[in-house]
Design a protein around this motif. Structure first.
Motif, PDB file in Angstrom:
ATOM      1  N   GLU A   1      10.707 -31.795  63.589  1.00  0.00           N
ATOM      2  CA  GLU A   1      12.057 -32.058  63.221  1.00  0.00           C
ATOM      3  C   GLU A   1      12.722 -31.099  62.107  1.00  0.00           C
ATOM      4  N   LEU A   2      11.926 -30.474  61.403  1.00  0.00           N
ATOM      5  CA  LEU A   2      12.054 -29.753  60.149  1.00  0.00           C
ATOM      6  C   LEU A   2      12.951 -28.544  60.804  1.00  0.00           C
ATOM      7  N   LEU A   3      12.956 -28.131  61.972  1.00  0.00           N
ATOM      8  CA  LEU A   3      13.627 -27.329  62.541  1.00  0.00           C
ATOM      9  C   LEU A   3      15.216 -27.506  62.754  1.00  0.00           C
ATOM     10  N   ASN A   4      15.299 -28.824  62.893  1.00  0.00           N
ATOM     11  CA  ASN A   4      16.731 -29.478  62.966  1.00  0.00           C
ATOM     12  C   ASN A   4      17.145 -29.738  61.470  1.00  0.00           C
ATOM     13  N   GLU A   5      16.359 -30.068  60.718  1.00  0.00           N
ATOM     14  CA  GLU A   5      16.795 -30.335  59.285  1.00  0.00           C
ATOM     15  C   GLU A   5      17.017 -29.279  58.469  1.00  0.00           C
ATOM     16  N   LYS A   6      16.345 -28.060  58.587  1.00  0.00           N
ATOM     17  CA  LYS A   6      16.440 -27.139  57.702  1.00  0.00           C
ATOM     18  C   LYS A   6      15.944 -25.697  58.448  1.00  0.00           C
ATOM     19  N   PRO A   7      16.870 -25.448  59.590  1.00  0.00           N
ATOM     20  CA  PRO A   7      16.476 -24.220  60.405  1.00  0.00           C
ATOM     21  C   PRO A   7      16.177 -22.818  59.806  1.00  0.00           C
TER      22      PRO A   7
ATOM     23  N   GLU B   1       2.010 -24.676  60.184  1.00  0.00           N
ATOM     24  CA  GLU B   1       1.574 -25.565  60.606  1.00  0.00           C
ATOM     25  C   GLU B   1       2.145 -27.025  60.015  1.00  0.00           C
ATOM     26  N   GLU B   2       3.194 -27.213  59.345  1.00  0.00           N
ATOM     27  CA  GLU B   2       3.877 -28.282  58.999  1.00  0.00           C
ATOM     28  C   GLU B   2       4.698 -28.623  60.129  1.00  0.00           C
ATOM     29  N   LEU B   3       5.259 -27.641  60.996  1.00  0.00           N
ATOM     30  CA  LEU B   3       5.701 -28.108  62.450  1.00  0.00           C
ATOM     31  C   LEU B   3       5.034 -28.954  63.342  1.00  0.00           C
ATOM     32  N   GLU B   4       3.752 -28.693  63.385  1.00  0.00           N
ATOM     33  CA  GLU B   4       2.882 -29.484  64.113  1.00  0.00           C
ATOM     34  C   GLU B   4       3.394 -31.022  63.891  1.00  0.00           C
TER      35      GLU B   4
ATOM     36  N   GLU C   1      14.964 -22.397  56.592  1.00  0.00           N
ATOM     37  CA  GLU C   1      13.964 -22.535  55.609  1.00  0.00           C
ATOM     38  C   GLU C   1      12.616 -23.054  56.623  1.00  0.00           C
ATOM     39  N   SER C   2      12.667 -23.288  57.468  1.00  0.00           N
ATOM     40  CA  SER C   2      11.472 -23.812  58.606  1.00  0.00           C
ATOM     41  C   SER C   2      11.305 -22.634  59.387  1.00  0.00           C
ATOM     42  N   TRP C   3      10.551 -21.694  58.822  1.00  0.00           N
ATOM     43  CA  TRP C   3      10.151 -20.410  59.955  1.00  0.00           C
ATOM     44  C   TRP C   3       9.026 -21.052  60.628  1.00  0.00           C
ATOM     45  N   ILE C   4       8.873 -20.505  61.871  1.00  0.00           N
ATOM     46  CA  ILE C   4       7.770 -20.669  62.920  1.00  0.00           C
ATOM     47  C   ILE C   4       6.601 -19.891  62.669  1.00  0.00           C
TER      48      ILE C   4
ATOM     49  N   LEU D   1      19.669 -27.367  71.419  1.00  0.00           N
ATOM     50  CA  LEU D   1      18.531 -28.013  71.679  1.00  0.00           C
ATOM     51  C   LEU D   1      18.445 -29.441  71.690  1.00  0.00           C
ATOM     52  N   GLY D   2      19.168 -29.873  70.327  1.00  0.00           N
ATOM     53  CA  GLY D   2      19.135 -31.163  70.021  1.00  0.00           C
ATOM     54  C   GLY D   2      17.778 -31.502  69.330  1.00  0.00           C
ATOM     55  N   GLU D   3      17.360 -32.939  69.423  1.00  0.00           N
ATOM     56  CA  GLU D   3      16.323 -33.321  68.608  1.00  0.00           C
ATOM     57  C   GLU D   3      15.080 -32.718  68.953  1.00  0.00           C
ATOM     58  N   ILE D   4      14.283 -32.029  68.054  1.00  0.00           N
ATOM     59  CA  ILE D   4      13.113 -31.213  68.574  1.00  0.00           C
ATOM     60  C   ILE D   4      11.921 -32.234  68.119  1.00  0.00           C
ATOM     61  N   VAL D   5      10.961 -32.227  69.191  1.00  0.00           N
ATOM     62  CA  VAL D   5       9.763 -33.197  69.189  1.00  0.00           C
ATOM     63  C   VAL D   5       8.524 -32.362  69.209  1.00  0.00           C
ATOM     64  N   TYR D   6       8.557 -31.108  69.462  1.00  0.00           N
ATOM     65  CA  TYR D   6       7.271 -30.462  69.503  1.00  0.00           C
ATOM     66  C   TYR D   6       7.401 -28.987  69.377  1.00  0.00           C
ATOM     67  N   VAL D   7       6.748 -28.160  68.795  1.00  0.00           N
ATOM     68  CA  VAL D   7       6.698 -26.853  68.818  1.00  0.00           C
ATOM     69  C   VAL D   7       5.301 -26.063  69.024  1.00  0.00           C
ATOM     70  N   GLU D   8       5.224 -25.377  70.389  1.00  0.00           N
ATOM     71  CA  GLU D   8       3.929 -24.710  70.470  1.00  0.00           C
ATOM     72  C   GLU D   8       4.227 -23.216  69.917  1.00  0.00           C
ATOM     73  N   MET D   9       3.012 -22.863  69.131  1.00  0.00           N
ATOM     74  CA  MET D   9       3.017 -21.593  68.318  1.00  0.00           C
ATOM     75  C   MET D   9       1.933 -20.695  68.801  1.00  0.00           C
ATOM     76  N   PRO D  10       1.959 -19.569  68.700  1.00  0.00           N
ATOM     77  CA  PRO D  10       0.845 -18.717  68.945  1.00  0.00           C
ATOM     78  C   PRO D  10      -0.242 -18.635  68.037  1.00  0.00           C
ATOM     79  N   GLU D  11      -1.252 -18.146  68.284  1.00  0.00           N
ATOM     80  CA  GLU D  11      -2.509 -18.302  67.434  1.00  0.00           C
ATOM     81  C   GLU D  11      -2.484 -17.029  66.504  1.00  0.00           C
ATOM     82  N   VAL D  12      -2.909 -17.418  65.498  1.00  0.00           N
ATOM     83  CA  VAL D  12      -3.019 -16.326  64.190  1.00  0.00           C
ATOM     84  C   VAL D  12      -3.990 -14.978  64.880  1.00  0.00           C
TER      85      VAL D  12
END
Length: 128
Positions: free
Chosen positions: A88-94, A81-84, A96-99, A35-46
């Motif tokens: 880039e945590l998905l790039n740095e620590k894929p 919520e950290e990903l909001e 450890e950074s669950w979605i 993917l390269g540099e990740i800039v946004y993550v859209e996630m579902p609702e709880v």
């Protein structure tokens, strides 16, 4: 490319870490690299109920937007919520950074996923 033992992997390059009935789900090192540099993550609702194979969100990078597919059916218990603020945590620590975390409704779906060695072979075949 880093692949961890003890996780399950999908052909869509998501990983699943199982703890009891809970599954932590993220994207693999292979996926974040592609993917390269990740800039946004859209996630579902709880509390969303999502079936295996359905889209649960979108990951946007400087290159492209990519749908994320849920490897196991379940009810969303939590989103990272950290990903909001720090996608880039998905790039740095894929790994450890669950979605998201889901409560699995059918553990037998894990049988459709790959272990670390199978996933490594799959990635090698994808890159040729």
């Amino acid at each position: 490319m880093k692949i961890l033992e003890g996780l399950y992997y999908s052909k869509d390059h998501e990983w699943v870490k199982v703890e009891g009935d809970k599954s932590y789900i993220g994207i693999t090192d292979y996926a974040q690299n592609a993917l390269g540099e990740i800039v946004y993550v859209e996630m579902p609702e709880v509390d969303d109920e999502i079936d295996a194979g359905d889209v649960f969100g979108v990951i946007e990078s400087v290159k492209a937007a990519s749908d994320s597919f849920l490897p196991v059916s379940g009810k969303v218990l939590e989103v990272n919520e950290e990903l909001e603020d720090s996608p880039e945590l998905l790039n740095e620590k894929p790994y450890e950074s669950w979605i998201l975390v889901v409560e699995m409704t059918d553990k037998s779906e894990l049988d459709n996923l790959m272990n670390d060695k199978e996933y490594e072979e799959f990635c090698k075949s994808e890159s040729h």
